[in-house]
Write a protein that holds these residues in place. Structure first.
Motif, mmCIF file in Angstrom:
data_model
loop_
_atom_site.group_PDB
_atom_site.id
_atom_site.type_symbol
_atom_site.label_atom_id
_atom_site.label_comp_id
_atom_site.label_asym_id
_atom_site.label_seq_id
_atom_site.Cartn_x
_atom_site.Cartn_y
_atom_site.Cartn_z
ATOM 1 N N UNK A 124 0.834 -1.210 0.000
ATOM 2 C CA UNK A 124 0.000 0.000 0.000
ATOM 3 C C UNK A 124 0.866 1.257 0.000
ATOM 4 N N UNK A 125 1.866 1.260 -0.861
ATOM 5 C CA UNK A 125 2.761 2.411 -0.967
ATOM 6 C C UNK A 125 2.427 3.170 -2.239
ATOM 7 N N UNK A 126 1.845 4.318 -2.109
ATOM 8 C CA UNK A 126 1.530 5.084 -3.305
ATOM 9 C C UNK A 126 1.360 6.553 -2.992
ATOM 10 N N UNK A 127 2.177 7.404 -3.611
ATOM 11 C CA UNK A 127 1.963 8.844 -3.547
ATOM 12 C C UNK A 127 1.323 9.273 -4.859
ATOM 13 N N UNK A 128 0.559 10.334 -4.845
ATOM 14 C CA UNK A 128 -0.262 10.699 -6.003
ATOM 15 C C UNK A 128 -0.090 12.151 -6.377
ATOM 16 N N UNK A 129 -0.307 12.434 -7.659
ATOM 17 C CA UNK A 129 -0.239 13.800 -8.158
ATOM 18 C C UNK A 129 -1.123 13.930 -9.382
ATOM 19 N N UNK A 130 -1.670 15.122 -9.575
ATOM 20 C CA UNK A 130 -2.481 15.399 -10.753
ATOM 21 C C UNK A 130 -1.589 15.858 -11.894
ATOM 22 N N UNK A 131 -1.828 15.374 -13.109
ATOM 23 C CA UNK A 131 -1.087 15.908 -14.250
ATOM 24 C C UNK A 131 -1.638 17.278 -14.626
ATOM 25 N N UNK A 132 -0.846 18.073 -15.355
ATOM 26 C CA UNK A 132 0.477 17.763 -15.905
ATOM 27 C C UNK A 132 1.580 17.911 -14.857
ATOM 28 N N UNK A 133 2.685 17.173 -15.068
ATOM 29 C CA UNK A 133 3.840 17.219 -14.183
ATOM 30 C C UNK A 133 4.988 17.963 -14.853
ATOM 31 N N UNK A 134 5.888 18.499 -14.030
ATOM 32 C CA UNK A 134 7.200 18.922 -14.499
ATOM 33 C C UNK A 134 8.226 18.250 -13.594
ATOM 34 N N UNK A 135 9.501 18.575 -13.762
ATOM 35 C CA UNK A 135 10.530 17.871 -13.012
ATOM 36 C C UNK A 135 10.391 18.100 -11.512
ATOM 37 N N UNK A 136 10.034 19.323 -11.103
ATOM 38 C CA UNK A 136 9.857 19.611 -9.680
ATOM 39 C C UNK A 136 8.750 18.752 -9.090
ATOM 40 N N UNK A 137 7.608 18.692 -9.760
ATOM 41 C CA UNK A 137 6.486 17.899 -9.255
ATOM 42 C C UNK A 137 6.817 16.408 -9.261
ATOM 43 N N UNK A 138 7.542 15.959 -10.296
ATOM 44 C CA UNK A 138 7.919 14.549 -10.359
ATOM 45 C C UNK A 138 8.828 14.172 -9.197
ATOM 46 N N UNK A 139 9.790 15.046 -8.880
ATOM 47 C CA UNK A 139 10.697 14.752 -7.764
ATOM 48 C C UNK A 139 9.925 14.739 -6.437
ATOM 49 N N UNK A 140 9.009 15.674 -6.234
ATOM 50 C CA UNK A 140 8.222 15.675 -4.997
ATOM 51 C C UNK A 140 7.334 14.439 -4.902
ATOM 52 N N UNK A 141 6.807 13.980 -6.023
ATOM 53 C CA UNK A 141 5.979 12.777 -6.043
ATOM 54 C C UNK A 141 6.791 11.576 -5.584
ATOM 55 N N UNK A 142 8.029 11.471 -6.052
ATOM 56 C CA UNK A 142 8.899 10.379 -5.630
ATOM 57 C C UNK A 142 9.206 10.480 -4.142
ATOM 58 N N UNK A 143 9.528 11.688 -3.681
ATOM 59 C CA UNK A 143 9.942 11.875 -2.284
ATOM 60 C C UNK A 143 8.831 11.540 -1.297
ATOM 61 N N UNK A 144 7.570 11.676 -1.704
ATOM 62 C CA UNK A 144 6.463 11.398 -0.781
ATOM 63 C C UNK A 144 6.191 9.909 -0.603
ATOM 64 N N UNK A 145 6.769 9.069 -1.446
ATOM 65 C CA UNK A 145 6.512 7.624 -1.353
ATOM 66 C C UNK A 145 7.413 6.994 -0.302
ATOM 67 N N UNK A 146 6.980 5.851 0.224
ATOM 68 C CA UNK A 146 7.792 5.146 1.200
ATOM 69 C C UNK A 146 9.007 4.485 0.554
ATOM 70 N N UNK A 147 8.857 4.071 -0.716
ATOM 71 C CA UNK A 147 9.957 3.403 -1.395
ATOM 72 C C UNK A 147 11.112 4.368 -1.671
ATOM 73 N N UNK A 148 10.873 5.672 -1.525
ATOM 74 C CA UNK A 148 11.918 6.668 -1.796
ATOM 75 C C UNK A 148 13.147 6.434 -0.923
ATOM 76 N N UNK A 149 12.933 5.873 0.280
ATOM 77 C CA UNK A 149 14.068 5.627 1.174
ATOM 78 C C UNK A 149 15.049 4.615 0.613
#
Length: 905
Positions: free
Chosen positions: A613-638
């Protein structure tokens, strides 16, 4: 004019007519009507107030002579329609219907009358509005609230009344109180839009139960949150999980999590309980604007301070520490037992002066973003005197100050002192920390709000037409689930790396393909009816020989046919095993939400994806800043950095896949669900090992309209809740006299350049544009002008590059906005109102004409039929330009100083 909101007749009327029965016969009124009469008469309304009985109101000619901005209707349901007709005869621009229990059919009839008469309708089943600054209480939610800076929007009458009752005993005042009910014509989006532009409103709290149009809601919420903090409490929390989902992403993404993602992207803050809403309201009413997450704790007792520190850590905040220099200066002025290493523990001997000194030190320290002062009752220590010291210190503070006076009877006078000083006070340290967390989240979400990426990234152009052909062929076969081969073709069209995959229809063919690809290989069942292949034994990994491939093929087909006898089996796909060393398994997916359209999710991949149940979410459209924040909010980012001896993964490659998925979500409205699982990522890059995609016909999108039925060239984005940055309107124009300038849609980061343009205008130019002597744009207006919804408005800026040379001969290139043209779509959705502004030193060089022609072309492209504007009669240059462009110039009846200029598009 653009600076006057279209809902002004509703929220700032100069004249009000009340249609609720004869005011001189209170016994003949219904309880609701009697309450409305009493509420309106309890204070002196700043405008004119008239009470009328629709049964004895005179002839139609008499009504036509009467005029009112706002009609307040509180009548039985069967009499409301007639009252609306009367309000229309009186030329009312807005109406509030307070009658309750009206059906959806009756509500539809009232909306039809309002549209015909050109009225804005709040209701039916609304409990009305309060505007304390106007002494207007057109509501059935209790006495008029105290005046303040907090705007309240609520879809529950009962909660509205409760909040106002709480506010009266907590010294919280309101700029506006708006109670919405079911079937109301004007909804949350319209009210948010008004409060975003209301100078009396500094912050907004919203209680909501649902929305009708996600695109309009997001547009209004983003506009409001860009100008002032917005706190939202939403009822009906829904857990994630959907047993019928065809992909892992569909199973993980729940509507409540999607709503969280939408609020985060809009720059708003969500609270989960009624208590938290009250706590946030306390802080907002004090106009606190934290700029970080580091909260310092000042206490006279170690235990409460430690509890606060624990909760700071639990909430993901940072404990604010005094710098070594500040601590060294403060320590000699405190009691001997005071400690400043972690907490600012003043010890039990602390008195009012010690608290004052500690607060002043924390306020000056750049390592601290907010202060929580905790007081525990001690023998011989005056709780009220300490509270008064905080009240005095607050006047010079530029950071949030929150308090927790522990206990009850002994500290009641102290809490009253804090309340009078508008210092938020909480009974427990945890509640105070939670309140600071909710408000500080506003700062973090503002970074997401300011991102307005285009639909396509700057990466290599995808083969969108090829991808559409794949989808159309699947839909033509009356299928919705793409095969693995088709799914990977779609990914490849958007340049997402995939493992080479070939289909085999027999064991012998599978063996031949495996030999060509090279061992080891992976075999997977190819069936449009099986979502999770491993659940039915449809996956074989690390197969090393031809014989093993042939046997695995036969066993797999037989096993799947036995377990899923109705499933169509096309064969088996053969692909190389991914050879990533110490690669991490990721799942990147997309699901189409009923209200907000496409949602992108990121988390851990593999067969354990749903269990983790590891999932962070974001609404499109994305740019690099939003993509990096999306990754950082997930548990797998560690695990993506250096982890257990493995090198860090290639973050850039991972971000590029997210940008590509965003492109797919924007360009392909037929996408319903998608899984790229697993996506193997290591230090060298990424590769999609498996993919599952579900498609459907393009239907109702986030805007609430058919994607095929919208006007304008951007109808393909109707499925998105956030309109992408319209890069296609960018142009390079030659400048008269040499050089060039760049014309493009405005962006949020243009705020300071726009402010500089306004500051450098002559007083006359500023007055012609804003009809005001303002020297610069106030923050709310600057936010309104730069973060716009490209779907309902547009602003084009002309940007010139300027070069400066410093004393050492270094050349610095800067940008300057030299002109702006904009339009805002009118409520009729067929016309728009424009504004034009050109730098004084560019006047007479043809820039104004070019900008007007460009904004008119955009309006025409969006399907608008008419563009109009107001020009001061003593502005000859602007009137001359309008004539040259073919505008018709008319008198403006509401104000003879202006001319109405109109052009058919």
């Amino acid at each position: 004019m653009l600076d006057k909101h279209y809902l002004t007749p509703l929220f700032a009327p100069t004249s009000v007519v009340v249609l609720a029965g004869p005011g001189d016969k209170p016994d003949s009124l219904s309880p609701l009507a009697r309450h409305v009469h009493e509420a309106l008469r309890a204070q002196k309304f700043t405008g004119s107030l008239t009470f009328m009985d629709i049964h004895t109101s005179g002839t139609l000619a008499d009504l036509a002579q009467a005029r009112a901005d706002l009609a307040v209707i509180a009548l039985p349901a069967d009499e409301v329609a007639a009252a609306m007709e009367v309000a229309g005869r009186m030329n009312c621009r807005a109406a509030i219907v307070l009658s309750t229990g009206m059906s959806q059919a009756q509500a539809f009839d009232l909306k039809r009358i309002a549209k015909r008469e050109g009225m804005f309708l709040l209701g039916p089943n609304s409990l009305g509005i309060q505007r304390p600054s106007l002494q207007l209480n057109a509501s059935a939610v209790g006495p008029l609230a105290a005046e303040g800076s907090l705007g309240l929007i609520s879809q529950s009458g009962a909660l509205t009344a409760s909040i106002l009752d709480w506010a009266r005993s907590n010294a919280v005042g309101f700029s506006s109180v708006v109670s919405l009910g079911p079937h109301t014509d004007l909804g949350i989006a319209a009210v948010l839009d008004f409060l975003a532009n209301d100078p009396r409103t500094q912050s907004i709290v919203v209680y909501m139960e649902g929305i009708q149009n996600a695109r309009r809601f997001m547009s209004a919420l983003r506009s409001a949150a860009n100008a002032k903090p917005v706190i939202v409490l939403k009822a009906g929390r829904k857990p994630a999980g959907n047993a019928a989902a065809l992909t892992h992403s569909g199973a993980i993404v729940g509507s409540d999590e999607v709503f969280d993602a939408a609020l985060r992207r809009a720059g708003a803050v969500r609270v989960n309980t009624f208590v938290e809403l009250f706590s946030a309201a306390k802080c907002l009413a004090s106009r606190y604007r934290p700029v970080g997450q580091r909260l310092a704790v000042i206490t006279n007792g170690g235990g409460p301070g430690v509890l606060a520190a624990d909760w700071i850590n639990e909430k993901g905040l940072g404990l604010g520490h005094l710098s070594a220099e500040a601590a060294q200066q403060l320590a000699p002025q405190l009691p001997p037992l005071a400690t400043l290493s972690e907490l600012i523990d003043l010890s039990e001997e602390a008195g009012p002066e010690h608290y004052r000194l500690a607060i002043e030190a924390a306020n000056k320290d750049k390592q601290i973003d907010g202060v929580l002062a905790i007081f525990s009752p001690k023998p011989g220590r005056d709780a009220t005197a300490v509270a008064q010291a905080l009240s005095d210190a607050k006047r010079s503070m530029n950071k949030p100050l929150l308090t927790s006076w522990l206990g009850d009877t002994l500290v009641l006078p102290a809490r009253q002192t804090l309340r009078k000083a508008q210092i938020p006070s909480f009974r427990t340290p945890e509640a105070a920390v939670g309140a600071f967390c909710n408000i500080s989240t506003f700062y973090r979400n503002q970074q997401l709000l300011l991102q307005t990426p285009p639909s396509l990234s700057t990466l290599a152009k995808p083969d969108i037409e090829g991808a559409r052909l794949v989808i159309e062929s699947v839909l033509a076969e009356r299928r919705n689930v793409l095969t693995e081969m088709e799914s990977k073709s779609l990914l490849a069209a958007f340049h997402i790396p995939v493992t080479r995959t070939l289909q085999a229809r027999s064991g012998h063919e599978a063996m031949m393909i495996a030999t060509q690809l090279g061992y080891p290989v992976a075999l997977k069942i190819d069936s449009p009816d099986i979502s999770h292949k491993s659940d039915v034994g449809g996956v074989a990994l690390n197969v090393h020989t031809g014989t093993a491939v042939r046997d695995a093929y036969a066993d797999m087909v037989q096993r799947v046919a036995r377990l899923q006898p109705k499933a169509r089996i096309n064969g088996v796909t053969v692909q190389n095993m991914a050879r990533a060393k110490r690669g991490r398994e990721i799942c990147i997916g997309m699901v189409s939400d009923e209200y907000f359209g496409p949602i992108i999710n990121f988390g851990a991949g593999g067969t354990m994806v749903e269990l983790m149940d590891d999932g962070s979410m974001e609404l499109p459209p994305l740019n690099q800043f939003l993509a990096r924040r999306l990754i950082e909010r997930s548990r797998v980012a560690e695990t993506l950095g250096e982890w257990r001896g493995a090198d860090p993964v290639n973050y850039e490659a991972l971000e590029q896949v997210l940008l590509r998925v965003s492109e797919m979500a924007c360009a392909l409205p037929q996408l319903r669900e998608m899984d790229i699982n697993p996506l193997i990522v290591d230090a060298n890059g990424v590769v999609a090992v498996d993919a599952r995609i579900v498609v459907g016909e393009a239907t109702h999108g986030a805007s609430g309209t058919l994607t095929t039925g919208l006007l304008g060239a951007d109808s393909s984005y109707a499925h998105l809740a956030i309109m992408p940055y319209p890069a296609r309107y960018e142009q390079i124009w030659p400048m008269r006299g040499g050089g060039e300038y760049h014309v493009r849609p405005i962006r949020p980061d243009d705020a300071q350049m726009l402010q500089k343009l306004v500051r450098e205008l002559s007083p006359e130019s500023r007055y012609f544009r804003f009809v005001s002597q303002l020297a610069e744009l106030p923050p709310s207006l600057l936010a309104r002008f730069t973060l716009i919804d490209y779907d309902r408005e547009m602003a084009l800026v002309a940007v010139q590059k300027e070069s400066t040379v410093d004393g050492e001969g270094q050349v610095t290139e800067t940008e300057r906005i030299v002109g702006v043209s904009r339009y805002v779509t009118n409520p009729d959705q067929s016309s728009c109102e424009f504004a034009l502004l050109v730098a004084d030193d560019f006047a007479g060089r043809g820039l104004g004409s070019r900008l007007m022609l460009a904004i008119m072309e955009v309006a025409r492209d969006r399907g608008l039929a008419e563009i109009q504007g107001l020009v001061l009669g003593n502005n000859p240059n602007m009137l001359k330009l309008m004539r040259r462009l073919g505008f018709e110039i008319k008198a403006f009846p509401d104000d003879p100083e202006f001319r109405l200029v109109v052009h058919q598009l």
